[in-house]
Design a protein around this motif. Structure first.
Motif, PDB file in Angstrom:
ATOM      1  N   ASN A  34       0.830  -1.212   0.000  1.00 24.44           N
ATOM      2  CA  ASN A  34       0.000   0.000   0.000  1.00 24.44           C
ATOM      3  C   ASN A  34       0.860   1.256   0.000  1.00 24.44           C
ATOM      4  N   LEU A  35       2.007   1.212   0.687  1.00 21.31           N
ATOM      5  CA  LEU A  35       2.900   2.360   0.703  1.00 21.31           C
ATOM      6  C   LEU A  35       3.481   2.613  -0.684  1.00 21.31           C
ATOM      7  N   GLN A  37       1.979   1.875  -3.537  1.00 22.18           N
ATOM      8  CA  GLN A  37       0.909   2.445  -4.346  1.00 22.18           C
ATOM      9  C   GLN A  37       0.674   3.916  -4.010  1.00 22.18           C
ATOM     10  N   GLU A  38       0.739   4.242  -2.718  1.00 19.06           N
ATOM     11  CA  GLU A  38       0.546   5.641  -2.313  1.00 19.06           C
ATOM     12  C   GLU A  38       1.672   6.531  -2.838  1.00 19.06           C
ATOM     13  N   SER A  39       2.916   6.068  -2.723  1.00 18.33           N
ATOM     14  CA  SER A  39       4.043   6.871  -3.211  1.00 18.33           C
ATOM     15  C   SER A  39       4.005   7.003  -4.729  1.00 18.33           C
ATOM     16  N   ARG A  41       1.242   7.169  -6.538  1.00 18.63           N
ATOM     17  CA  ARG A  41       0.192   8.132  -6.873  1.00 18.63           C
ATOM     18  C   ARG A  41       0.726   9.560  -6.808  1.00 18.63           C
ATOM     19  N   GLN A  42       1.645   9.826  -5.886  1.00 16.60           N
ATOM     20  CA  GLN A  42       2.245  11.150  -5.818  1.00 16.60           C
ATOM     21  C   GLN A  42       3.060  11.449  -7.075  1.00 16.60           C
ATOM     22  N   ASP A  92      -2.588   2.357 -10.133  1.00 19.02           N
ATOM     23  CA  ASP A  92      -1.759   1.297  -9.581  1.00 19.02           C
ATOM     24  C   ASP A  92      -0.287   1.570  -9.879  1.00 19.02           C
ATOM     25  N   TYR A 149       9.606   6.619  -4.137  1.00 18.65           N
ATOM     26  CA  TYR A 149       8.928   5.413  -4.620  1.00 18.65           C
ATOM     27  C   TYR A 149       9.920   4.262  -4.761  1.00 18.65           C
TER      28      TYR A 149
END
Length: 262
Positions: A34-35, A37-39, A41-42, A92, A149
């Motif tokens: 999840n981390l 995917q979050e990084s 998205r940034q 993703d 990332y």
């Protein structure tokens, strides 16, 4: 019966401990995924920002530099391809194809910025200067997000390949994540510094130097910071020129100075 109960208790503790470790390892993989995917998205937000700037940049350059048509068409084509891949991913983590297209787009935009140096009117255009500033800021944020990332991807992939967490990864089908890398040699090239040349440069004109090509290494090979020092340009400390003797006047009447004279 007590001698039977003790081994059962030990076995039970081992089983409970193993289950607790497996649950913790599984949750750790989920958290790291999840981390990632979050990084990503940034980074994706900044990439989409670049998609918005490119059309205005292309039109501005086209108005002043029509001869760069091939470069402009290549940038437009790569932008459309990157947008299509971005829509297919739906936020993703990137695929290897997406990373390759984004890298090509980065190189094309950088090459365009170099080519426009030949057009003074374009370099003085306020609209172009503003687009150039915004694009430079976007590229800086993309680079920062890419480093964050890739750091998360490195930690995640290391756990997937390491023992004993690799058993949990294979059992629950945790796949390795894809790095978002830049393989352009111009970006990866480090500046050459020679302390001997800095110390003894003087007023001599600086000669152009060519950086040594970046050699690829195997995935399991550790980097060698000492590699390539033998071929580095400039003088080393052991190659400094010897001091030249000072010319002294010769002839009758010349006496060396006596510093002990009162």
């Amino acid at each position: 019966m007590e001698w039977i109960a003790i081994p059962l208790i030990i076995v039970l503790l081992v089983v409970v401990g193993g289950v607790a470790w497996a649950v913790g390892a599984y949750n750790g993989f989920v958290k790291q995924r999840n981390l990632i995917q979050e990084s990503w998205r940034q980074v994706d937000v900044e990439l989409n920002r670049r998609y918005e700037l490119i059309p205005n940049l292309v039109e501005t350059v086209r108005a002043f530099a029509g001869h760069e048509r091939n470069t402009l068409e290549g940038i437009v084509r790569l932008r459309q391809q990157a947008q299509q891949l971005s829509s297919a991913e739906r936020g993703d983590a990137p695929t290897a194809e997406r990373a390759a297209v984004e890298e090509q787009l980065t190189q094309q935009v950088r090459g365009l910025m170099v080519q426009v140096e030949a057009y003074p009117e374009l370099k003085s255009n306020q609209n172009f200067l503003e687009l150039q500033r915004q694009l430079a800021e976007t590229e800086d944020r993309i680079a920062a997000g890419r480093r964050y990332y890739n750091a998360n991807v490195r930690n995640y992939n290391t756990r997937i390949e390491s023992v004993p967490t690799n058993f949990i990864a294979s059992s629950f089908n945790f796949q390795k994540a894809t790095y978002f890398e830049v393989n352009d040699a111009e970006v990866r090239r480090a500046p050459d510094v020679s302390f001997g040349e800095i110390s003894y440069r003087g007023d001599a004109p600086e000669q152009p130097r060519s950086a040594a090509p970046v050699e690829s290494s195997s995935p399991n090979e550790l980097p060698n910071p000492q590699a390539g020092r033998e071929s580095a340009p400039g003088l080393s400390f052991d190659q400094r020129p010897e001091a030249q003797p000072v010319d002294r006047p010769e002839g009758e009447g010349y006496q060396p100075p006596n510093y002990n004279r009162p």
